[in-house]
Design a protein around this motif. Structure first.
Motif, PDB file in Angstrom:
ATOM      1  N   SER A 232       0.823  -1.200   0.000  1.00 38.39           N
ATOM      2  CA  SER A 232       0.000   0.000   0.000  1.00 38.39           C
ATOM      3  C   SER A 232       0.861   1.254   0.000  1.00 38.39           C
ATOM      4  O   SER A 232       1.766   1.400   0.832  1.00 38.39           O
ATOM      5  N   LEU A 233       0.571   2.175  -0.922  1.00 38.19           N
ATOM      6  CA  LEU A 233       1.273   3.463  -0.914  1.00 38.19           C
ATOM      7  C   LEU A 233       0.927   4.228   0.356  1.00 38.19           C
ATOM      8  O   LEU A 233       1.775   4.926   0.927  1.00 38.19           O
ATOM      9  N   THR A 234      -0.333   4.081   0.789  1.00 30.70           N
ATOM     10  CA  THR A 234      -0.746   4.764   2.022  1.00 30.70           C
ATOM     11  C   THR A 234       0.157   4.339   3.167  1.00 30.70           C
ATOM     12  O   THR A 234       0.705   5.167   3.895  1.00 30.70           O
TER      13      THR A 234
ATOM     14  N   ARG B 232     -12.852   9.042  -8.405  1.00 30.61           N
ATOM     15  CA  ARG B 232     -12.382   9.695  -7.156  1.00 30.61           C
ATOM     16  C   ARG B 232     -10.953  10.164  -7.404  1.00 30.61           C
ATOM     17  O   ARG B 232     -10.096   9.379  -7.854  1.00 30.61           O
TER      18      ARG B 232
HETATM   19  C1  LIG Z   1      -4.525   1.802  -3.183  1.00 29.93           C
HETATM   20  C2  LIG Z   1      -4.098   2.578  -2.211  1.00 29.93           C
HETATM   21  O1  LIG Z   1      -4.854   3.658  -1.793  1.00 29.93           O
HETATM   22  C3  LIG Z   1      -4.269   4.934  -1.987  1.00 29.93           C
HETATM   23  C4  LIG Z   1      -5.293   5.917  -1.624  1.00 29.93           C
HETATM   24  C5  LIG Z   1      -6.219   6.290  -2.567  1.00 29.93           C
HETATM   25  C6  LIG Z   1      -7.445   7.092  -2.161  1.00 29.93           C
HETATM   26  O2  LIG Z   1      -7.611   7.378  -0.953  1.00 29.93           O
HETATM   27  O3  LIG Z   1      -8.241   7.426  -3.076  1.00 29.93           O
HETATM   28  C7  LIG Z   1      -6.062   5.935  -3.913  1.00 29.93           C
HETATM   29  C8  LIG Z   1      -4.928   5.259  -4.322  1.00 29.93           C
HETATM   30  C9  LIG Z   1      -3.812   4.984  -3.431  1.00 29.93           C
HETATM   31  O4  LIG Z   1      -2.754   5.855  -3.639  1.00 29.93           O
HETATM   32  C10 LIG Z   1      -2.804   2.390  -1.507  1.00 29.93           C
HETATM   33  O5  LIG Z   1      -2.677   2.861  -0.349  1.00 29.93           O
HETATM   34  O6  LIG Z   1      -1.911   1.758  -2.114  1.00 29.93           O
END
Ligand SMILES: C=C(O[C@@H]1C=C(C(=O)O)C=C[C@H]1O)C(=O)O
Length: 199
Positions: A46-48, A89
């Protein structure tokens, strides 16, 4: 190129199909070379979670969410025909207040049901929290592309950060799947994302 009333040129179905195919190939052809963004582009987790690890002050800035016609190069990925709309979104993931990742997520109306029926209402809760917490969610292969000023997602980022107009931006996208529901997530990496090029 055909012409309809009011002399508004429209692409013929063949031209739209060709554009869709060429755009799709552009995502598959791109090879991530020795860019400082390499580690981020190829992050399978997860990037988050990764941003939260580096930046105590992590936040999701909700930029836009609406029913829109997906970009041509998204329709094929989501099995949508040319005129259908999907829920889009757009957020900016911020670390210590700095914009790090612009995320653009697209889900068809028929996929906003069942386990994903509440995705429209998550607001500033990171989408990743919902996706990575569910072991039944799978993620398809990552596709990469360097975006230039004429790409719609580059233009979306520059609406909020016009200083990036002349900067090519690395992006990646992947399909998340839960049962037969699909969610296409595209992430565009801003220059401030390479403060931590490696974990
Ligand atoms: C898919 C993930 O969720 C992150 C958060 C997102 C959002 O809040 O709209 C969208 C894409 C991602 O950068 C992640 O954390 O990898």
């Amino acid at each position: 190129m055909g012409v309809v009333a009011q002399n508004v040129p429209v692409a013929t179905l063949t031209e739209m199909r060709q554009l869709k195919q060429s755009s799709g190939r552009a995502w598959q052809r791109a090879v991530v070379g020795q860019t400082p963004f390499r580690s981020w582009l190829q992050e399978r987790g997860s990037l988050t979670a990764r941003l939260k690890k580096h930046y105590p002050a992590f936040s999701v800035e909700l930029l836009a969410q609406a029913w829109r016609k997906p970009h041509v190069d998204e329709q094929a990925m989501l099995r949508l025909h040319a005129m259908s709309r999907a829920w889009v979104r757009e957020v900016m993931l911020r670390g210590n207040g700095q914009p790090r990742v612009f995320a653009h997520s697209v889900i068809a109306r028929q996929d906003l049901r069942g386990p994903w029926c509440r995705l429209r209402a998550i607001g500033r809760v990171p989408l990743g929290a919902a996706l990575f917490a569910n072991p039944k969610v799978t993620r398809g292969p990552l596709q990469f592309r360097k975006l230039y000023a004429q790409h719609p997602l580059h233009q979306a980022v520059c609406r909020y950060h016009p200083q990036l107009q002349q900067h090519p931006l690395w992006a990646r996208r992947s399909l998340f799947r839960l049962h037969h529901h699909l969610l296409l997530v595209t992430e565009v990496f801003l220059p401030a994302c390479v403060d931590h090029p490696h974990d």
